[in-house]
Motif scaffolding. Sequence first.
Motif, short mmCIF file in Angstrom:
data_model
loop_
_atom_site.label_atom_id
_atom_site.label_comp_id
_atom_site.label_asym_id
_atom_site.label_seq_id
_atom_site.Cartn_x
_atom_site.Cartn_y
_atom_site.Cartn_z
N LYS A 1 -3.45 34.10 -16.71
CA LYS A 1 -3.45 35.52 -16.34
C LYS A 1 -4.68 35.97 -15.56
N ASP A 2 -5.79 35.28 -15.70
CA ASP A 2 -7.03 35.72 -15.05
C ASP A 2 -7.13 35.31 -13.58
N TYR A 3 -6.17 34.56 -13.09
CA TYR A 3 -6.24 34.05 -11.72
C TYR A 3 -5.40 34.82 -10.73
N GLY A 4 -4.70 35.84 -11.17
CA GLY A 4 -3.88 36.62 -10.26
C GLY A 4 -2.44 36.17 -10.26
N THR A 5 -1.74 36.47 -9.18
CA THR A 5 -0.33 36.12 -9.05
C THR A 5 -0.20 34.76 -8.38
N PRO A 6 0.58 33.85 -8.96
CA PRO A 6 0.79 32.54 -8.33
C PRO A 6 1.54 32.66 -7.01
N THR A 7 1.37 31.65 -6.18
CA THR A 7 2.10 31.57 -4.92
C THR A 7 3.21 30.53 -5.02
N LEU A 8 2.88 29.34 -5.52
CA LEU A 8 3.85 28.26 -5.67
C LEU A 8 3.82 27.73 -7.10
N VAL A 9 4.97 27.29 -7.59
CA VAL A 9 5.07 26.71 -8.94
C VAL A 9 5.85 25.41 -8.86
N PHE A 10 5.25 24.35 -9.40
CA PHE A 10 5.91 23.06 -9.51
C PHE A 10 6.07 22.78 -11.00
N TRP A 11 7.30 22.86 -11.49
CA TRP A 11 7.59 22.84 -12.93
C TRP A 11 8.41 21.61 -13.28
N LYS A 12 7.88 20.79 -14.18
CA LYS A 12 8.65 19.67 -14.70
C LYS A 12 9.22 20.04 -16.06
N ASN A 13 8.34 20.48 -16.96
CA ASN A 13 8.73 21.01 -18.28
C ASN A 13 7.56 21.83 -18.81
N SER A 14 7.66 22.32 -20.04
CA SER A 14 6.60 23.20 -20.55
C SER A 14 5.29 22.45 -20.79
N ASP A 15 5.32 21.13 -20.75
CA ASP A 15 4.10 20.33 -20.93
C ASP A 15 3.48 19.88 -19.61
N GLU A 16 4.25 19.89 -18.53
CA GLU A 16 3.75 19.43 -17.23
C GLU A 16 4.17 20.37 -16.12
N TRP A 17 3.20 21.07 -15.54
CA TRP A 17 3.45 21.98 -14.43
C TRP A 17 2.16 22.22 -13.66
N THR A 18 2.33 22.64 -12.42
CA THR A 18 1.20 22.95 -11.54
C THR A 18 1.50 24.26 -10.83
N VAL A 19 0.49 25.09 -10.72
CA VAL A 19 0.62 26.39 -10.05
C VAL A 19 -0.42 26.48 -8.95
N ARG A 20 0.00 26.92 -7.78
CA ARG A 20 -0.91 27.11 -6.64
C ARG A 20 -1.16 28.60 -6.48
N TYR A 21 -2.41 28.98 -6.61
CA TYR A 21 -2.83 30.35 -6.36
C TYR A 21 -3.41 30.42 -4.95
N GLN A 22 -3.88 31.59 -4.56
CA GLN A 22 -4.43 31.73 -3.22
C GLN A 22 -5.64 30.83 -3.00
N ARG A 23 -6.48 30.71 -4.01
CA ARG A 23 -7.72 29.96 -3.82
C ARG A 23 -7.95 28.86 -4.85
N CYS A 24 -6.97 28.57 -5.70
CA CYS A 24 -7.17 27.53 -6.69
C CYS A 24 -5.85 26.97 -7.18
N LEU A 25 -5.94 25.88 -7.93
CA LEU A 25 -4.79 25.27 -8.58
C LEU A 25 -4.96 25.40 -10.08
N GLY A 26 -3.86 25.55 -10.79
CA GLY A 26 -3.88 25.55 -12.24
C GLY A 26 -2.73 24.71 -12.72
N GLY A 27 -2.84 24.20 -13.92
CA GLY A 27 -1.74 23.39 -14.40
C GLY A 27 -1.94 22.90 -15.81
N GLN A 28 -0.96 22.15 -16.23
CA GLN A 28 -0.99 21.56 -17.55
C GLN A 28 -0.28 20.21 -17.45
N SER A 29 -0.89 19.19 -18.06
CA SER A 29 -0.24 17.88 -18.05
C SER A 29 -0.55 17.13 -19.32
#
Length: 98
Positions: free
Chosen positions: A70-98
């Motif tokens: 929530k602290d990074y703003g609104t995502p631009t792109l989401v790559f979702w495999k499942n609730s344990d593995e995903w990547t989110v592209r924000y304007q200036r950073c990447l976030g994810g879980q694996s």
Amino acid sequence: MELTNAAALNLVISGDYIHHVSSKKEMNKSDWYENRIRWRARKHRLDAFFWEAFLLSNSAQAEEIAGVLKDYGTPTLVFWKNSDEWTVRYQRCLGGQS
């Protein structure tokens, strides 16, 4: 207080706050980043991974991502495999879980 046109260009009013911005270029930098990411994604046919498409088709998972990052703003792109593995592209950073 009376503002001249030049001074008015350096102020951004949002809600009850007035933020000083050093230049018009700086005001539009975030929009430029997002537009550039979207343009590149479209070029590579990644439209299906835009946040808006993900939000419409996977609202429960979108809420999960929004809660974690929530602290990074609104995502631009989401790559979702499942609730344990995903990547989110924000304007200036990447976030994810694996």
